[in-house]
Design an enzyme around this catalytic site. Structure first.
Site, PDB file in Angstrom:
ATOM      1  CE  LYS A  48       3.070  -0.035   4.791  1.00 27.69           C
ATOM      2  NZ  LYS A  48       2.415  -0.033   3.484  1.00 27.69           N
ATOM      3  CD  GLU A  61      -2.802   1.125   2.457  1.00 28.06           C
ATOM      4  OE1 GLU A  61      -2.806   0.155   3.242  1.00 28.06           O
ATOM      5  OE2 GLU A  61      -3.540   2.117   2.578  1.00 28.06           O
ATOM      6  NE  ARG A 100       3.750  -7.720  10.839  1.00 31.04           N
ATOM      7  CZ  ARG A 100       3.262  -6.893   9.908  1.00 31.04           C
ATOM      8  NH1 ARG A 100       2.184  -7.194   9.207  1.00 31.04           N
ATOM      9  NH2 ARG A 100       3.834  -5.740   9.691  1.00 31.04           N
TER      10      ARG A 100
HETATM   11  P1  ATP Z   1       2.301  -2.395   7.963  1.00 32.84           P
HETATM   12  O1  ATP Z   1       1.533  -3.118   9.002  1.00 32.84           O
HETATM   13  O2  ATP Z   1       3.716  -2.133   8.311  1.00 32.84           O
HETATM   14  O3  ATP Z   1       1.622  -1.177   7.441  1.00 32.84           O
HETATM   15  P2  ATP Z   1       1.285  -3.761   5.756  1.00 32.84           P
HETATM   16  O4  ATP Z   1       1.058  -5.190   5.653  1.00 32.84           O
HETATM   17  O5  ATP Z   1       0.078  -2.941   5.966  1.00 32.84           O
HETATM   18  O6  ATP Z   1       2.405  -3.433   6.791  1.00 32.84           O
HETATM   19  P3  ATP Z   1       1.670  -3.466   2.999  1.00 32.84           P
HETATM   20  O7  ATP Z   1       2.183  -2.315   2.240  1.00 32.84           O
HETATM   21  O8  ATP Z   1       0.247  -3.815   2.832  1.00 32.84           O
HETATM   22  O9  ATP Z   1       2.007  -3.185   4.494  1.00 32.84           O
HETATM   23  O10 ATP Z   1       2.564  -4.745   2.761  1.00 32.84           O
HETATM   24  C1  ATP Z   1       2.852  -5.276   1.495  1.00 32.84           C
HETATM   25  C2  ATP Z   1       3.198  -6.725   1.632  1.00 32.84           C
HETATM   26  O11 ATP Z   1       4.285  -6.882   2.530  1.00 32.84           O
HETATM   27  C3  ATP Z   1       2.037  -7.527   2.211  1.00 32.84           C
HETATM   28  O12 ATP Z   1       1.890  -8.703   1.454  1.00 32.84           O
HETATM   29  C4  ATP Z   1       2.449  -7.816   3.608  1.00 32.84           C
HETATM   30  O13 ATP Z   1       1.915  -9.015   4.053  1.00 32.84           O
HETATM   31  C5  ATP Z   1       3.969  -7.849   3.503  1.00 32.84           C
HETATM   32  N1  ATP Z   1       4.563  -7.467   4.782  1.00 32.84           N
HETATM   33  C6  ATP Z   1       4.366  -6.332   5.475  1.00 32.84           C
HETATM   34  N2  ATP Z   1       5.034  -6.359   6.633  1.00 32.84           N
HETATM   35  C7  ATP Z   1       5.687  -7.550   6.691  1.00 32.84           C
HETATM   36  C8  ATP Z   1       6.545  -8.184   7.642  1.00 32.84           C
HETATM   37  N3  ATP Z   1       6.890  -7.581   8.787  1.00 32.84           N
HETATM   38  N4  ATP Z   1       7.010  -9.417   7.351  1.00 32.84           N
HETATM   39  C9  ATP Z   1       6.709 -10.024   6.201  1.00 32.84           C
HETATM   40  N5  ATP Z   1       5.902  -9.493   5.268  1.00 32.84           N
HETATM   41  C10 ATP Z   1       5.388  -8.268   5.499  1.00 32.84           C
HETATM   42 MG    MG Z   2      -1.441  -4.185   4.057  1.00 31.78          MG
END
Ligand code: ATP
Ligand code: MG
Length: 557
Positions: free
Chosen positions: A272, A36, A262
């Site tokens: 984030k 995102e 994760r």
């Molecule tokens: P955050 O909670 O930090 O905002 P998010 O999942 O909302 O993380 P996205 O931009 O949606 O952030 O993430 C893109 C991809 O990266 C998704 O498929 C997510 O599952 C993966 N991802 C995000 N954080 C992690 C992590 N700590 N470990 C492994 N994969 C991750």
């Molecule tokens: Mg996400």
């Protein structure tokens, strides 16, 4: 991608192997990385990138970069650019072009109409507060909305009017008609579309209704012929909904979702939202502050893409949650830099040293290997003279036992040069040592001394050719191994107050003068350093990537 990324064996890879063996997918295997664009990528994303791109590569498939851009208010072009840059920097390239969920807004609108026509979606007028009460709880089933039985014609009419902008933000939503009594809260008539009169970075003012993530994600996977949709465990409970949408509209392919735990690393955070807070509230200087666990921060600090890929490949992809030790990432960085970072001498806290028996005005050119284990990298020149600097930490007036550096009456070797003896010290009015008077032994260049031993080897810089440097000594961002553990405590109170120490009095040997931003060095006996992006010829700035050895646990426990 020039180098192949080795993805360690893991359960998702095993599933793919089975699928390939049994020809489950007649066409190509397709994965996607779906960030995102509401912040910069961090080390957790690197794991997901290496997994998705790495597996696609291994199985001869494709991996799409797809921006999940369904929240225009929180997203921006700056984040999109940074994400593209970081994925490329890590060493991956996406297929043809980057995709956006917003590319599919018309398709998604069509799927919503299809659901309404099948009597599987309805327009609901409950206020957010009412909707919350109707939703029930984990122990209480929800109740049907009074708008649930609206006619298909009425729903179509209202939804089209929502799209035409006839209602205000939050006035109405489109919901899937599933089961308000489901034990899985995600299945209790989730929202599919909401009204947001907000300009979108890709589609401008074309839309004032935006699809929700759960509705969007799986259907975009289906439109892109994604075969394996890999995400993190928090989406496990969303999988029935992922499947429900795909099974209830007419899609061109049938993707499946697989979840893994994760990445969590101690001494830092990978949320984030919280990283954005650190930037917005000024706890760090920017998203690419070298203390941040963002890819841009790590790049600026001197972490290398190969080290990060090696770390990701060695990190287990598992179903059970665990916390990874920061030292594993740091070791991967040291191991990589050790193999090629040119060596140089830099004195961070200078102490003047005069060689009293050195002939006045005389200078001697010395050749030191750029890399002691790789002579093919060549040699660098430093000159030896009368007025030198060593580090304050390398001298002790009253040395402890087994002192391996300089002390009154003792001898050390200057790296790549002669052995010197400290004959006297000069102090200021406060009794602080400000200069050392030494003698050199002219028979000791490249050979052992006769009849005595040197205490150790220390680094030095010749005053006549010293290059002044600004050095940023970075350390871990948090003091606490798990800064988010206690929900009652504000995580910013766990920040390490010494995560940045700026030194403006450092000096280095001349080889540093030719460096450019992004260049790596090992400053002998100090650590790995990287030339900062704000560095220029007039003012060289270096960031400490890591000290040579991991002394963190010892010092801080
Ligand atoms: P955050 O909670 O930090 O905002 P998010 O999942 O909302 O993380 P996205 O931009 O949606 O952030 O993430 C893109 C991809 O990266 C998704 O498929 C997510 O599952 C993966 N991802 C995000 N954080 C992690 C992590 N700590 N470990 C492994 N994969 C991750
Ligand atoms: Mg996400």
């Amino acid at each position: 991608m020039t180098e192949t990324t080795i993805v360690a064996s893991n359960f998702i890879r095993s599933i793919m192997l089975e699928h390939v063996k049994h020809d489950k997918h007649t066409s190509q295997l397709v994965t996607r990385f779906p960030p995102e664009p509401n912040g910069y990528l961090h080390i957790g994303h690197a794991v997901s990138i290496c997994l998705n791109f790495g597996l696609a590569q291994e199985f001869g498939g494709l991996c799409n970069l797809r921006f999940d851009d369904t929240n225009p208010g929180r997203e921006s072009q700056e984040y999109i650019q940074s994400i593209k840059r970081d994925v490329s920097w890590l060493g991956f390239s996406w297929h043809e072009k980057a995709y956006y969920a917003s590319n599919y807004f018309s398709d998604l609108y069509g799927f919503a109409i299809e659901l309404i026509e099948k009597n599987l979606a309805y327009v609901c007028d409950l206020t957010p507060g009412q909707a919350r009460r109707y939703r029930g709880s984990l122990t209480q089933p929800g109740c049907n909305s009074p708008y649930r039985e609206r006619s298909i014609a009425k729903n179509l009419d209202l939804f089209k009017r929502m799209k035409r902008g006839q209602f205000g933000d939050g006035e109405r939503v489109l919901r899937a008609k599933i089961d308000m009594a489901s034990p899985n809260m995600n299945m209790r008539d989730p929202i599919i579309y909401r009204i947001r009169h907000t300009q979108h970075h890709q589609t401008g003012n074309q839309w004032c209704i935006y699809p929700m993530y759960d509705f969007t994600h799986g259907l975009c996977d289906a439109l892109e012929h994604v075969t394996h949709s890999i995400c993190t465990l928090e989406f496990e409970d969303h999988r029935p909904l992922y499947d429900w949408f795909i099974e209830n509209v007419t899609v061109p392919s049938r993707p499946h979702q697989y979840e893994f735990a994760r990445l969590e690393i101690n001494y830092t955070i990978t949320s984030k939202r919280k990283l954005k807070l650190l930037v917005d509230e000024g706890w760090v200087q920017s998203w690419d502050d070298p203390r941040m666990p963002t890819l841009s921060g790590m790049r600026r600090r001197g972490y290398t893409p190969r080290a990060i890929r090696n770390f990701c490949a060695a990190t287990p992809v598992a179903r059970n949650k665990g916390i990874t030790d920061m030292s594993r990432l740091e070791t991967a960085v040291r191991d990589d830099l050790d193999t090629y970072a040119p060596r140089a001498m830099c004195v961070i806290n200078p102490l003047k040293l005069t060689i009293a028996n050195w002939p006045d005005g005389h200078s001697e050119s010395l050749s030191l290997p750029i890399h002691p284990k790789d002579v093919s990298m060549g040699y660098r020149k430093v000159s030896m003279g009368r007025n030198l600097y060593i580090d304050q930490a390398d001298f002790a007036e009253q040395p402890p036992r087994k002192w391996k550096r300089l002390a009154p009456g003792q001898a050390v070797r200057l790296r790549g040069s002669y052995i010197i003896h400290c004959v006297s010290v000069i102090k200021d009015a406060n009794d602080k040592v400000i200069e050392l008077i030494c003698h050199y032994d002219h028979d000791t260049l490249g050979s052992k001394p006769q009849g005595y031993r040197a205490n150790g080897v220390i680094h030095w810089v010749n005053d006549a050719e010293a290059i002044p440097l600004k050095v940023n000594l970075y350390d871990r961002l948090f003091n606490h191994p798990n800064p988010e553990a206690d929900k009652e405590i504000d995580f910013t109170t766990q920040l390490n107050p010494n995560s940045l120490v700026v030194v403006t009095s450092a000096i280095a040997e001349p080889s540093i003068a030719k460096s450019s931003p992004g260049d790596h060095f090992q400053f002998e006996r100090e650590g790995y350093f990287c030339v900062d992006i704000d560095s220029c010829k007039q003012r060289i700035i270096v960031n400490r990537t890591l000290p040579l050895k991991d002394s963190w646990v010892k010092i801080n426990s």
